[in-house]
Design a protein around this motif. Sequence first.
Motif, PDB file in Angstrom:
ATOM      1  N   ALA A 152       0.830  -1.213   0.000  1.00  0.00           N
ATOM      2  CA  ALA A 152       0.000   0.000   0.000  1.00  0.00           C
ATOM      3  C   ALA A 152       0.860   1.257   0.000  1.00  0.00           C
ATOM      4  O   ALA A 152       0.635   2.179  -0.793  1.00  0.00           O
ATOM      5  CB  ALA A 152      -0.929  -0.016   1.218  1.00  0.00           C
ATOM      6  N   ALA A 153       1.854   1.315   0.876  1.00  0.00           N
ATOM      7  CA  ALA A 153       2.711   2.503   0.959  1.00  0.00           C
ATOM      8  C   ALA A 153       3.485   2.706  -0.341  1.00  0.00           C
ATOM      9  O   ALA A 153       3.585   3.838  -0.847  1.00  0.00           O
ATOM     10  CB  ALA A 153       3.681   2.372   2.134  1.00  0.00           C
ATOM     11  N   LEU A 154       4.018   1.633  -0.897  1.00  0.00           N
ATOM     12  CA  LEU A 154       4.794   1.755  -2.137  1.00  0.00           C
ATOM     13  C   LEU A 154       3.913   2.085  -3.327  1.00  0.00           C
ATOM     14  O   LEU A 154       4.336   2.821  -4.229  1.00  0.00           O
ATOM     15  CB  LEU A 154       5.582   0.471  -2.384  1.00  0.00           C
ATOM     16  CG  LEU A 154       6.745   0.279  -1.418  1.00  0.00           C
ATOM     17  CD1 LEU A 154       7.184  -1.178  -1.367  1.00  0.00           C
ATOM     18  CD2 LEU A 154       7.911   1.190  -1.795  1.00  0.00           C
ATOM     19  N   THR A 155       2.681   1.594  -3.340  1.00  0.00           N
ATOM     20  CA  THR A 155       1.753   1.949  -4.420  1.00  0.00           C
ATOM     21  C   THR A 155       1.493   3.448  -4.412  1.00  0.00           C
ATOM     22  O   THR A 155       1.572   4.105  -5.450  1.00  0.00           O
ATOM     23  CB  THR A 155       0.430   1.166  -4.276  1.00  0.00           C
ATOM     24  OG1 THR A 155       0.707  -0.233  -4.383  1.00  0.00           O
ATOM     25  CG2 THR A 155      -0.570   1.570  -5.351  1.00  0.00           C
ATOM     26  N   VAL A 156       1.211   3.990  -3.239  1.00  0.00           N
ATOM     27  CA  VAL A 156       0.972   5.439  -3.133  1.00  0.00           C
ATOM     28  C   VAL A 156       2.228   6.201  -3.547  1.00  0.00           C
ATOM     29  O   VAL A 156       2.161   7.171  -4.304  1.00  0.00           O
ATOM     30  CB  VAL A 156       0.530   5.829  -1.707  1.00  0.00           C
ATOM     31  CG1 VAL A 156       0.462   7.339  -1.549  1.00  0.00           C
ATOM     32  CG2 VAL A 156      -0.803   5.183  -1.376  1.00  0.00           C
ATOM     33  N   LEU A 157       3.367   5.762  -3.075  1.00  0.00           N
ATOM     34  CA  LEU A 157       4.627   6.434  -3.403  1.00  0.00           C
ATOM     35  C   LEU A 157       4.889   6.419  -4.908  1.00  0.00           C
ATOM     36  O   LEU A 157       5.241   7.445  -5.502  1.00  0.00           O
ATOM     37  CB  LEU A 157       5.768   5.749  -2.654  1.00  0.00           C
ATOM     38  CG  LEU A 157       7.108   6.465  -2.635  1.00  0.00           C
ATOM     39  CD1 LEU A 157       7.005   7.787  -1.882  1.00  0.00           C
ATOM     40  CD2 LEU A 157       8.157   5.586  -1.973  1.00  0.00           C
ATOM     41  N   LEU A 158       4.726   5.275  -5.534  1.00  0.00           N
ATOM     42  CA  LEU A 158       4.972   5.166  -6.974  1.00  0.00           C
ATOM     43  C   LEU A 158       3.967   5.982  -7.786  1.00  0.00           C
ATOM     44  O   LEU A 158       4.345   6.685  -8.725  1.00  0.00           O
ATOM     45  CB  LEU A 158       4.941   3.696  -7.406  1.00  0.00           C
ATOM     46  CG  LEU A 158       6.146   2.870  -6.976  1.00  0.00           C
ATOM     47  CD1 LEU A 158       5.862   1.384  -7.126  1.00  0.00           C
ATOM     48  CD2 LEU A 158       7.383   3.264  -7.748  1.00  0.00           C
ATOM     49  N   VAL A 159       2.703   5.913  -7.423  1.00  0.00           N
ATOM     50  CA  VAL A 159       1.681   6.658  -8.155  1.00  0.00           C
ATOM     51  C   VAL A 159       1.848   8.163  -7.938  1.00  0.00           C
ATOM     52  O   VAL A 159       1.718   8.959  -8.874  1.00  0.00           O
ATOM     53  CB  VAL A 159       0.265   6.192  -7.744  1.00  0.00           C
ATOM     54  CG1 VAL A 159      -0.801   7.111  -8.308  1.00  0.00           C
ATOM     55  CG2 VAL A 159       0.040   4.761  -8.206  1.00  0.00           C
ATOM     56  N   ARG A 160       2.160   8.554  -6.712  1.00  0.00           N
ATOM     57  CA  ARG A 160       2.359   9.974  -6.391  1.00  0.00           C
ATOM     58  C   ARG A 160       3.432  10.623  -7.247  1.00  0.00           C
ATOM     59  O   ARG A 160       3.344  11.783  -7.600  1.00  0.00           O
ATOM     60  CB  ARG A 160       2.795  10.096  -4.922  1.00  0.00           C
ATOM     61  CG  ARG A 160       1.856  10.836  -4.040  1.00  0.00           C
ATOM     62  CD  ARG A 160       2.372  10.806  -2.625  1.00  0.00           C
ATOM     63  NE  ARG A 160       3.545  11.619  -2.379  1.00  0.00           N
ATOM     64  CZ  ARG A 160       3.544  12.954  -2.336  1.00  0.00           C
ATOM     65  NH1 ARG A 160       2.450  13.599  -2.570  1.00  0.00           N
ATOM     66  NH2 ARG A 160       4.641  13.599  -2.062  1.00  0.00           N
ATOM     67  N   HIS A 161       4.440   9.868  -7.555  1.00  0.00           N
ATOM     68  CA  HIS A 161       5.555  10.421  -8.312  1.00  0.00           C
ATOM     69  C   HIS A 161       5.496  10.062  -9.782  1.00  0.00           C
ATOM     70  O   HIS A 161       6.483  10.175 -10.492  1.00  0.00           O
ATOM     71  CB  HIS A 161       6.880   9.970  -7.684  1.00  0.00           C
ATOM     72  CG  HIS A 161       7.077  10.569  -6.341  1.00  0.00           C
ATOM     73  ND1 HIS A 161       7.386  11.893  -6.156  1.00  0.00           N
ATOM     74  CD2 HIS A 161       6.959  10.030  -5.100  1.00  0.00           C
ATOM     75  CE1 HIS A 161       7.466  12.146  -4.863  1.00  0.00           C
ATOM     76  NE2 HIS A 161       7.203  11.041  -4.203  1.00  0.00           N
TER      77      HIS A 161
END
Length: 165
Positions: A129-138
């Motif tokens: 979940a955290a990495l999905t948000v991080l990847l999508v955010r950037h």
Amino acid sequence: MASPDPGPVRHGRALDVVLRLLAAAGLALDAAVHARLAGQYDAVTATISQGTLFRAEAAAASLAVLLVLFWRHRIGDAFAWLTAAAGLAAILLYRYVDVGALGPLPNMYEPIWSDDKSTAAWAQAVAVAALTVLLVRHGRWRGPGRTSESGSTSESGSTSESGPA
């Protein structure tokens, strides 16, 4: 004259730090559980033992922790996401489906939720979940024709995330 408010930038960086810490914590917990349990699963074997697979998961998750915390690059983030997602998929698959031995992989069906399995699954889910948000955010998964955060698009439709090559 007042300087521009750096608030959104500061909040964005703070969110990145929180996401990276959550991902790293989930991956570290996943690595610890798998490393600790590996010896108990050496007897479950085909060509490759389940203990060996647990050690490989622990090693991959440990490397992912380092990449997420210290390299902070999309390739490392993607590796970490894949590590956590594959681990979570394996836990869920072998918990609910008796697929038997697959080639060199042993039959790892275990239709129970132990404390360790639950801990590893939750840790991997938090990391995903955290990495999905991080990847999508950037904008890690931008397609052709989309613009970068600065709005620049090259003539070929690809974006440029950094300065001149």
